[in-house]
Scaffold this motif. Sequence first.
Motif, PDB file in Angstrom:
ATOM      1  N   ALA A 179       0.625  -1.139  -0.068  1.00 55.10           N
ATOM      2  CA  ALA A 179       0.025  -0.087   0.064  1.00 55.10           C
ATOM      3  C   ALA A 179       0.743   1.279  -0.147  1.00 55.10           C
ATOM      4  O   ALA A 179       0.699   2.356  -0.707  1.00 55.10           O
ATOM      5  CB  ALA A 179      -0.993  -0.030   1.169  1.00 55.10           C
ATOM      6  N   GLU A 181       3.921   1.483  -1.270  1.00 52.41           N
ATOM      7  CA  GLU A 181       4.549   1.547  -2.631  1.00 52.41           C
ATOM      8  C   GLU A 181       3.529   2.453  -3.546  1.00 52.41           C
ATOM      9  O   GLU A 181       3.832   3.000  -4.371  1.00 52.41           O
ATOM     10  CB  GLU A 181       4.923   0.196  -3.023  1.00 52.41           C
ATOM     11  N   LEU A 182       2.278   1.814  -3.529  1.00 47.80           N
ATOM     12  CA  LEU A 182       1.465   2.244  -4.499  1.00 47.80           C
ATOM     13  C   LEU A 182       0.981   3.830  -4.232  1.00 47.80           C
ATOM     14  O   LEU A 182       0.792   4.288  -4.968  1.00 47.80           O
ATOM     15  CB  LEU A 182      -0.195   1.381  -3.965  1.00 47.80           C
ATOM     16  N   THR A 183       0.915   4.085  -2.665  1.00 45.14           N
ATOM     17  CA  THR A 183       0.748   5.642  -2.336  1.00 45.14           C
ATOM     18  C   THR A 183       1.871   6.437  -3.051  1.00 45.14           C
ATOM     19  O   THR A 183       1.594   7.359  -3.464  1.00 45.14           O
ATOM     20  CB  THR A 183       0.729   5.601  -0.832  1.00 45.14           C
ATOM     21  N   ALA A 185       3.845   5.478  -5.496  1.00 43.55           N
ATOM     22  CA  ALA A 185       3.755   5.599  -7.033  1.00 43.55           C
ATOM     23  C   ALA A 185       2.456   6.579  -7.455  1.00 43.55           C
ATOM     24  O   ALA A 185       2.884   7.207  -8.755  1.00 43.55           O
ATOM     25  CB  ALA A 185       3.297   4.196  -7.603  1.00 43.55           C
TER      26      ALA A 185
ATOM     27  N   THR B  78       7.330   9.051 -14.844  1.00 41.82           N
ATOM     28  CA  THR B  78       7.438   8.220 -13.851  1.00 41.82           C
ATOM     29  C   THR B  78       6.628   6.728 -14.370  1.00 41.82           C
ATOM     30  O   THR B  78       5.971   7.041 -15.276  1.00 41.82           O
ATOM     31  CB  THR B  78       6.792   8.452 -12.611  1.00 41.82           C
ATOM     32  N   PHE B  80       4.516   4.969 -13.337  1.00 41.11           N
ATOM     33  CA  PHE B  80       2.856   5.217 -13.108  1.00 41.11           C
ATOM     34  C   PHE B  80       2.526   6.209 -13.992  1.00 41.11           C
ATOM     35  O   PHE B  80       1.360   5.968 -14.529  1.00 41.11           O
ATOM     36  CB  PHE B  80       2.508   5.511 -11.566  1.00 41.11           C
ATOM     37  N   SER B 143       7.328  -3.837  -7.452  1.00 41.78           N
ATOM     38  CA  SER B 143       6.225  -3.040  -7.676  1.00 41.78           C
ATOM     39  C   SER B 143       5.795  -2.988  -9.032  1.00 41.78           C
ATOM     40  O   SER B 143       4.585  -2.610  -9.335  1.00 41.78           O
ATOM     41  CB  SER B 143       6.618  -1.619  -7.170  1.00 41.78           C
ATOM     42  N   LEU B 146       2.388  -5.041  -9.108  1.00 45.94           N
ATOM     43  CA  LEU B 146       1.282  -4.209  -8.363  1.00 45.94           C
ATOM     44  C   LEU B 146       0.512  -3.122  -9.306  1.00 45.94           C
ATOM     45  O   LEU B 146      -0.202  -3.293  -9.213  1.00 45.94           O
ATOM     46  CB  LEU B 146       1.958  -3.855  -7.017  1.00 45.94           C
ATOM     47  N   LEU B 147       1.566  -2.389  -9.687  1.00 44.20           N
ATOM     48  CA  LEU B 147       1.236  -1.353 -10.607  1.00 44.20           C
ATOM     49  C   LEU B 147       0.589  -1.720 -11.832  1.00 44.20           C
ATOM     50  O   LEU B 147      -0.457  -1.139 -12.281  1.00 44.20           O
ATOM     51  CB  LEU B 147       2.405  -0.445 -10.979  1.00 44.20           C
ATOM     52  N   LEU B 186      -6.291   6.768  -1.211  1.00 45.72           N
ATOM     53  CA  LEU B 186      -4.922   6.546  -0.654  1.00 45.72           C
ATOM     54  C   LEU B 186      -4.392   7.709   0.452  1.00 45.72           C
ATOM     55  O   LEU B 186      -3.203   7.164   1.045  1.00 45.72           O
ATOM     56  CB  LEU B 186      -4.027   6.032  -1.696  1.00 45.72           C
TER      57      LEU B 186
END
Lengths: 201, 201
Positions: A179, A181-183, A185, B78, B80, B143, B146-147, B186
């Motif tokens: 979570a 890492e996602l935040t 990103a 980036t 993302f 990551s 996940l992304l 988030l």
Amino acid sequence: MPRWEQGAEERLREAALELFTEHGYDNVTVAQITERAGLTRRTFSRYFADKRDVLFAGSDRLPAALADAVTQADPELTPFEALLAALERVGDAVAARTAPHAAQRQAIVDGSPELQERGRTKFAAVADALDAALRQRGASATSAGLLANVGVALFRTAFDRWVAEPDAATCSARVREAADELTRALSPRGHASPSVQETRT
Amino acid sequence: MPRWEQGAEERLREAALELFTEHGYDNVTVAQITERAGLTRRTFSRYFADKRDVLFAGSDRLPAALADAVTQADPELTPFEALLAALERVGDAVAARTAPHAAQRQAIVDGSPELQERGRTKFAAVADALDAALRQRGASATSAGLLANVGVALFRTAFDRWVAEPDAATCSARVREAADELTRALSPRGHASPSVQETRT
């Protein structure tokens, strides 16, 4: 239960996992599993519907377990925070239950398109259950589905990381890590992580 | 191509969608589709592998299209941001291609477990392709997966919203909207949206 059948479920599971690993999931029959375990087909049927069920036993309960955990989370939490709390709590419970065989099971599933499909079906049911639970907590109808699917992505990522290194961190710690890492990103460029900023200066 | 076969692909697609809607996907044969379209089985086979392919034609190209769009996005972005740019670009292209039949197609797929499974398989392939493309852009091995899966969740959410109200916003606008919602969800509590803060004061 006759004394000689004590531990039957675990003996059957271990026999099945051994055989799947040795011969490939598709090439193993229930008869071979019961023979290796020294038990009967009737005993097998008491614990598992079929050979696939050896790998997915308990997963029918996952959607409801996660949805209940979302519903029961601290009412002060936002929908996403409640989702994270549920993923942490249930993740550790699933990890504890599957710990002895998790890596072996994962390798078997990864090697079979049929089993991978079963896994996707399982997580689609998880997403549906989370969607409904998040709406109950006040998430909008439009965003609940998105959060539910992001929750599934976090759960699978965290669980895979835990399986790969079960002693390095708990499953719940892996949920928080994913979570975070996602935040990071998703953060606007101004708040990008140092490593990203370095490449841009 | 004989003159009478011009527009054959679209005639076959329209006949198939009509029949699936009228009788249910499972109850329709290719013979019925060709009969309604006034074309032969041979012509059908020129455009589609089977009746399922009528609904998923072009979707085999989706993983590569999205991965290529990630790879080709502005190198300054980036991982993302590159993912979002790819989802926007390809989302609008898919929307333009499927626009006349998107809602009808979606209703047919939603009504069939077999077709839903096909959709999940399709998006699993998309996630794998995005994972590889994100690694190429410097996302860490952990990551990127996940992304990639969050990207799939954003894409599906955005596309579903566009299908539900195709004239209200473009698919790319729906991608940005979903990404903004996720970013807000988030955010730490201090940055929660006004509506959430209101419920807590």
